[in-house]
Design a protein around this motif. Structure first.
Motif, PDB file in Angstrom:
ATOM      1  N   SER A  10       0.849  -1.189   0.000  1.00  0.00           N
ATOM      2  CA  SER A  10       0.000   0.000   0.000  1.00  0.00           C
ATOM      3  C   SER A  10       0.881   1.234   0.000  1.00  0.00           C
ATOM      4  O   SER A  10       1.994   1.231   0.506  1.00  0.00           O
ATOM      5  N   CYS A  11       0.355   2.300  -0.563  1.00  0.00           N
ATOM      6  CA  CYS A  11       1.115   3.553  -0.664  1.00  0.00           C
ATOM      7  C   CYS A  11       0.708   4.550   0.408  1.00  0.00           C
ATOM      8  O   CYS A  11       0.997   5.728   0.297  1.00  0.00           O
ATOM      9  N   ASP A  12       0.013   4.104   1.439  1.00  0.00           N
ATOM     10  CA  ASP A  12      -0.474   5.058   2.435  1.00  0.00           C
ATOM     11  C   ASP A  12       0.524   5.328   3.544  1.00  0.00           C
ATOM     12  O   ASP A  12       0.287   6.181   4.389  1.00  0.00           O
ATOM     13  N   SER A  18       7.820  -0.560   5.503  1.00  0.00           N
ATOM     14  CA  SER A  18       7.476  -0.887   4.131  1.00  0.00           C
ATOM     15  C   SER A  18       8.334  -0.091   3.159  1.00  0.00           C
ATOM     16  O   SER A  18       8.747   1.028   3.439  1.00  0.00           O
ATOM     17  N   ARG A  19       8.565  -0.678   2.014  1.00  0.00           N
ATOM     18  CA  ARG A  19       9.347   0.042   1.014  1.00  0.00           C
ATOM     19  C   ARG A  19       8.530   1.144   0.350  1.00  0.00           C
ATOM     20  O   ARG A  19       9.049   1.971  -0.356  1.00  0.00           O
ATOM     21  N   TRP A  20       7.215   1.175   0.565  1.00  0.00           N
ATOM     22  CA  TRP A  20       6.336   2.190  -0.003  1.00  0.00           C
ATOM     23  C   TRP A  20       6.053   3.323   0.992  1.00  0.00           C
ATOM     24  O   TRP A  20       5.285   4.232   0.685  1.00  0.00           O
ATOM     25  N   SER A  21       6.632   3.301   2.163  1.00  0.00           N
ATOM     26  CA  SER A  21       6.278   4.261   3.210  1.00  0.00           C
ATOM     27  C   SER A  21       6.639   5.704   2.834  1.00  0.00           C
ATOM     28  O   SER A  21       5.986   6.628   3.281  1.00  0.00           O
ATOM     29  N   GLY A  22       7.636   5.919   2.029  1.00  0.00           N
ATOM     30  CA  GLY A  22       8.028   7.276   1.659  1.00  0.00           C
ATOM     31  C   GLY A  22       7.125   7.907   0.625  1.00  0.00           C
ATOM     32  O   GLY A  22       7.132   9.119   0.446  1.00  0.00           O
ATOM     33  N   ALA A  24       3.913   8.232   0.641  1.00  0.00           N
ATOM     34  CA  ALA A  24       2.868   9.058   1.233  1.00  0.00           C
ATOM     35  C   ALA A  24       3.374  10.484   1.438  1.00  0.00           C
ATOM     36  O   ALA A  24       2.639  11.444   1.188  1.00  0.00           O
ATOM     37  N   GLU A  25       4.608  10.639   1.853  1.00  0.00           N
ATOM     38  CA  GLU A  25       5.186  11.969   2.040  1.00  0.00           C
ATOM     39  C   GLU A  25       5.369  12.684   0.711  1.00  0.00           C
ATOM     40  O   GLU A  25       5.111  13.884   0.598  1.00  0.00           O
ATOM     41  N   VAL A  26       5.774  11.950  -0.309  1.00  0.00           N
ATOM     42  CA  VAL A  26       5.940  12.546  -1.633  1.00  0.00           C
ATOM     43  C   VAL A  26       4.591  12.986  -2.176  1.00  0.00           C
ATOM     44  O   VAL A  26       4.453  14.082  -2.728  1.00  0.00           O
ATOM     45  N   SER A  27       3.581  12.151  -2.008  1.00  0.00           N
ATOM     46  CA  SER A  27       2.240  12.487  -2.472  1.00  0.00           C
ATOM     47  C   SER A  27       1.705  13.727  -1.768  1.00  0.00           C
ATOM     48  O   SER A  27       1.108  14.604  -2.395  1.00  0.00           O
ATOM     49  N   GLU A  28       1.940  13.828  -0.475  1.00  0.00           N
ATOM     50  CA  GLU A  28       1.495  14.997   0.278  1.00  0.00           C
ATOM     51  C   GLU A  28       2.243  16.255  -0.172  1.00  0.00           C
ATOM     52  O   GLU A  28       1.649  17.328  -0.296  1.00  0.00           O
TER      53      GLU A  28
END
Length: 75
Positions: A10-12, A18-22, A24-28
């Motif tokens: 998940s990208c949240d 998680s390798r996708w944890s960053g 969410a910050e980029v999206s914000e």
């Protein structure tokens, strides 16, 4: 019997490991940048907003010029 669902990435940013944890910050950050760009364009389209922006920039430039001139001994 295993009834749990398979784990999908998940990208949240819920799991910090998680390798996708960053993402969410980029999206914000992208969302905030678009919001700021919209606000600047909307303010510049408004005649009073444009005048106020130009006036503030002139005051800042005048203050900087005064301080720079004093630093170089011009007055």
């Amino acid at each position: 019997m295993n009834t749990s669902k398979p784990e999908k990435p998940s990208c949240d940013g819920g799991d910090p490991a998680s390798r996708w944890s960053g993402l969410a910050e980029v999206s914000e950050a992208i969302r905030d940048n678009r919001l700021m760009e919209y606000r600047v364009k909307k303010s510049w389209a408004d005649p009073w907003g444009r005048r106020l922006t130009i006036a503030v920039l002139v005051v800042i430039a005048a203050g900087f010029s005064y301080l720079a001139g004093g630093s170089f001994g011009l007055w």
